[in-house]
Scaffold this active site. Structure first.
Site, PDB file in Angstrom:
ATOM      1  N   HIS A 128     -23.590 -21.882  38.874  1.00  0.00           N
ATOM      2  CA  HIS A 128     -23.619 -23.324  38.758  1.00  0.00           C
ATOM      3  C   HIS A 128     -24.789 -24.001  39.590  1.00  0.00           C
ATOM      4  CE1 HIS A 128     -20.320 -22.850  41.634  1.00  0.00           C
ATOM      5  NE2 HIS A 128     -21.021 -23.973  42.178  1.00  0.00           N
ATOM      6  N   LYS A 170     -24.381 -17.350  42.074  1.00  0.00           N
ATOM      7  CA  LYS A 170     -23.934 -18.544  41.960  1.00  0.00           C
ATOM      8  C   LYS A 170     -24.106 -19.055  40.383  1.00  0.00           C
ATOM      9  CE  LYS A 170     -23.897 -23.309  43.617  1.00  0.00           C
ATOM     10  NZ  LYS A 170     -24.409 -24.270  44.775  1.00  0.00           N
TER      11      LYS A 170
END
Length: 216
Positions: A104, A102
């Protein structure tokens, strides 16, 4: 009745363990099949976590975090952590890997308990056939932190030859130094048929012949 016998009966009752004539992904023709995808309800996964917790405690595993490799390992690690905390007073963290990092928010490869160097980790999986899941999760764990892999706990050790003459469980220890503990083994299932814990005497000879050919 031991927890192992109860677990074998539990698998049969939920159609996770079936007997018949099955073609496996490996190309082997087997008289039994294990399909963990049949666990589908809250009560099933809650009870399943109890059996994993029993195996964890029986073998004296001590871990800071339980890791459930995505995707099948996720509910297994969560249910085991719940069972350990609720029924045995052992509170451990849990986490699982993402299929993609991921980029963000909090970011990272893992969701759940943060992994730190020196943490003791136990990997929770369903069955081990070739050791593929272990080979995939280990580099992810080591990339995240210098953790110590204390054990891998699986539901059934098929006790079959892996890539060579040894079983996948034996290969995991030889190659990675990871001890793999199973709730039950294929021999336990054969014993359960013989002692009447479950039905299936008509498949006994086929299972023994299969073990003679592919067993490790």
């Amino acid at each position: 009745m031991t927890y192992k016998q109860k677990f074998i009966r539990f698998m049969v009752q939920n159609e996770v363990l079936c007997f018949g004539d099955f073609m496996l992904k490996s190309g082997r023709k087997a008289p039994y099949f294990i399909n963990a995808g049949k666990y589908r309800t809250g009560s099933q996964i809650a009870e399943l976590g109890e059996y994993y917790a029993a195996c964890y405690l029986e073998h004296g595993v001590v871990a800071d975090t339980l890791v459930g490799p995505a995707y099948k390992g996720i509910p297994l690690a969560v249910s085991t952590a719940v069972a350990l905390a609720k029924n045995h007073g052992v509170d451990v963290g849990f986490c699982f890997d993402r299929k993609e990092v991921k980029d963000h928010g909090e970011g990272g490869m893992f969701v759940g308990q943060a992994l730190r160097g020196g943490d003791k980790v136990a990997i929770i999986e369903d069955v081990m056939t070739s050791g593929k899941a272990l080979r995939e999760i280990l580099p992810k764990l080591k990339q995240e932190a210098d953790v110590r892999i204390e054990a891998m706990i699986i539901s059934v050790d098929r006790q079959e030859k892996g890539t060579g003459e040894k079983s996948a469980v034996q290969e995991a220890y030889d190659e990675f130094g990871v001890k793999v503990y199973s709730i039950v083994t294929m021999q336990d299932i054969i014993d359960a048929i013989e002692d009447g814990t479950i039905e299936g005497r008509e498949y006994l000879q086929a299972m023994k012949d299969y073990r003679k050919t592919y067993g490790a």
